[in-house]
Scaffold this motif. Structure first.
Motif, PDB file in Angstrom:
ATOM      1  N   GLN A  19       0.807  -1.218   0.000  1.00 47.80           N
ATOM      2  CA  GLN A  19       0.000   0.000   0.000  1.00 47.80           C
ATOM      3  C   GLN A  19       0.847   1.280   0.000  1.00 47.80           C
ATOM      4  N   LYS A  46       1.914   3.272  -2.386  1.00 47.27           N
ATOM      5  CA  LYS A  46       1.670   3.429  -3.825  1.00 47.27           C
ATOM      6  C   LYS A  46       2.360   4.673  -4.359  1.00 47.27           C
ATOM      7  N   ASP A  67      -1.484   6.152  -9.154  1.00 42.58           N
ATOM      8  CA  ASP A  67      -2.823   5.565  -9.030  1.00 42.58           C
ATOM      9  C   ASP A  67      -2.953   4.272  -9.826  1.00 42.58           C
ATOM     10  N   VAL A  68      -2.288   4.216 -10.971  1.00 46.82           N
ATOM     11  CA  VAL A  68      -2.353   3.020 -11.803  1.00 46.82           C
ATOM     12  C   VAL A  68      -1.099   2.964 -12.666  1.00 46.82           C
ATOM     13  N   SER A  82       2.476  -5.935  -7.309  1.00 42.60           N
ATOM     14  CA  SER A  82       1.546  -6.521  -6.337  1.00 42.60           C
ATOM     15  C   SER A  82       2.061  -6.357  -4.916  1.00 42.60           C
ATOM     16  N   GLY A 137       1.139  -2.941  -3.937  1.00 44.23           N
ATOM     17  CA  GLY A 137      -0.292  -2.691  -4.019  1.00 44.23           C
ATOM     18  C   GLY A 137      -0.731  -1.699  -5.069  1.00 44.23           C
ATOM     19  N   PRO A 164      -2.283  -0.788  -8.519  1.00 46.95           N
ATOM     20  CA  PRO A 164      -3.046  -1.430  -9.601  1.00 46.95           C
ATOM     21  C   PRO A 164      -2.310  -1.279 -10.931  1.00 46.95           C
ATOM     22  N   LEU A 198      -8.193  -0.736 -12.445  1.00 47.53           N
ATOM     23  CA  LEU A 198      -8.701  -0.222 -11.183  1.00 47.53           C
ATOM     24  C   LEU A 198      -9.825  -1.093 -10.621  1.00 47.53           C
ATOM     25  N   GLU A 223      -9.913  -4.251 -10.649  1.00 44.69           N
ATOM     26  CA  GLU A 223      -9.312  -5.406  -9.989  1.00 44.69           C
ATOM     27  C   GLU A 223      -8.532  -5.036  -8.740  1.00 44.69           C
ATOM     28  N   ALA A 224      -8.381  -3.732  -8.487  1.00 50.11           N
ATOM     29  CA  ALA A 224      -7.554  -3.288  -7.352  1.00 50.11           C
ATOM     30  C   ALA A 224      -8.171  -3.667  -6.017  1.00 50.11           C
TER      31      ALA A 224
END
Length: 348
Positions: A79, A81, A93-94, A114, A117, A119, A345, A347-348
């Motif tokens: 997390q 990110k 964010d992605v 992963s 964390g 996405p 997003l 699937e996040a």
């Protein structure tokens, strides 16, 4: 506004292809929706946030633009990110890995993302790894009863230490021509169409330069056809695209350099055969546990359909079939990028 990290390059034999794909993706991102972070990874595996001219990604000179290169890394903390750029946190964010081949498409990068964390666009670690390894893919597809070429798998050590025994094994099991290919490479890198036994040793040694596992497949006659699959739990298949090659097979030069191939969208197939190809494409995608996107390739000879391979991070170059097929289906390039990010997003 979404912070979109577009990654390109990488320690891969498909480094140059990635640069062309990334240029096209970044050039078509909607600046009203996304703040793009250009993340370049050199052939040596060094990570930089690139602040310079987009054209320098396309021509490969980005890595020489040192005043616009900022060293960066990802955290391994879940997390967290962020990209850490010169010690500063840059929120992500992605992540869109516009990358192909080893260390990029094979689950390694997906595993790192992963861990922290973030996405990301495309399949997860296990699906990416299984789809990248053509031998693993064949075992999974075999369980589904989908027709494919007969093959055997040998290892680099066997090729280099017992080359004669490997060539005898091939000639015992196949008639010529055969295809010899690295199990974990894309864009036809290291692939040889072997027309006679005298060419076999060189083809095996070439493939062994690119991967530990080497696949030898029977030759399948027929045209080459591709399907663009899009989605997560309920993926959809595009129409079928057809490639008419101008060389021995659809090799690296045909795909990216000499432009001798011709393309037909939609393919020149009957509706019944086309639908079966599309159904197989979705079945392969789901069997491997893919998500987001994939291009699934087949040979078709009259009514005979044979699965060839799947690519979980297909090309986005100007001549790449994946965006061609999705655009034919009604999406603009920008809408395709939007949809891929939405799926990531989701699937996040």
């Amino acid at each position: 506004m979404i912070n979109l990290c577009c990654a390109f390059g990488g320690r891969s034999s498909e480094y140059e292809v990635s640069l062309q794909s990334a240029y096209n993706v970044i050039a078509n991102v909607d600046p009203e929706k996304y703040r793009v972070i250009k993340l370049g990874i050199t052939k040596q595996g060094v990570w930089y946030v690139y602040k310079g001219d987009l054209e320098k990604i396309r021509d490969g000179s980005w890595v020489l633009d040192t005043e616009n290169l900022l060293p960066c890394h990802l955290s391994q903390n879940y997390q967290d990110k962020n990209l850490y750029v010169d010690g500063e946190k840059v929120p992500v964010d992605v992540f869109f890995p516009v990358m192909h081949g080893e260390n990029c498409e094979d689950g390694i990068l997906q595993g790192a993302l992963s861990l922290c964390g973030i996405p990301f666009v495309g399949s997860g670690c296990s699906a990416s790894a299984a789809a990248m390894d053509k031998n693993f893919t064949k075992q999974i597809v075999k369980e589904k009863g989908i027709p494919q070429a007969n093959s055997i798998c040998v290892f680099r050590g066997d090729v280099r230490e017992n080359l004669y025994a490997v060539t005898e094994q091939v000639t015992k099991n196949f008639s010529f021509p055969v295809f010899v290919k690295p199990a974990n490479a894309g864009s036809s890198v290291g692939v040889t169409k072997v027309k006679e036994k005298s060419e076999l040793e060189g083809a095996l040694l070439l493939a062994a330069e690119y991967d530990e596992k080497i696949l030898i497949e029977e030759y399948i006659s027929g045209g080459e056809f591709e399907v663009a699959v899009l989605g997560n739990q309920n993926p959809s298949a595009s129409c079928v695209g057809e490639i008419v090659v101008g060389s021995e097979f659809y090799d690296y030069e045909s795909k990216y350099i000499d432009d001798t191939a011709s393309y037909y969208v939609p393919a020149r197939l009957s509706e019944a055969v086309s639908q079966k190809v599309r159904d197989y494409a979705v079945e392969v995608f789901k069997a491997l546990g893919c998500r987001g996107l994939a291009r699934v390739d087949f040979f078709v000879d009259k009514d005979r359909i044979v699965f060839n391979e799947i690519n979980t991070l297909p090309g986005f170059t100007p001549i790449s079939m994946y965006p061609k097929l999705q655009i034919y289906g009604g999406l603009t390039y920008g809408q395709l990028i939007d949809r891929l990010i939405e799926l990531a997003l989701e699937e996040a």
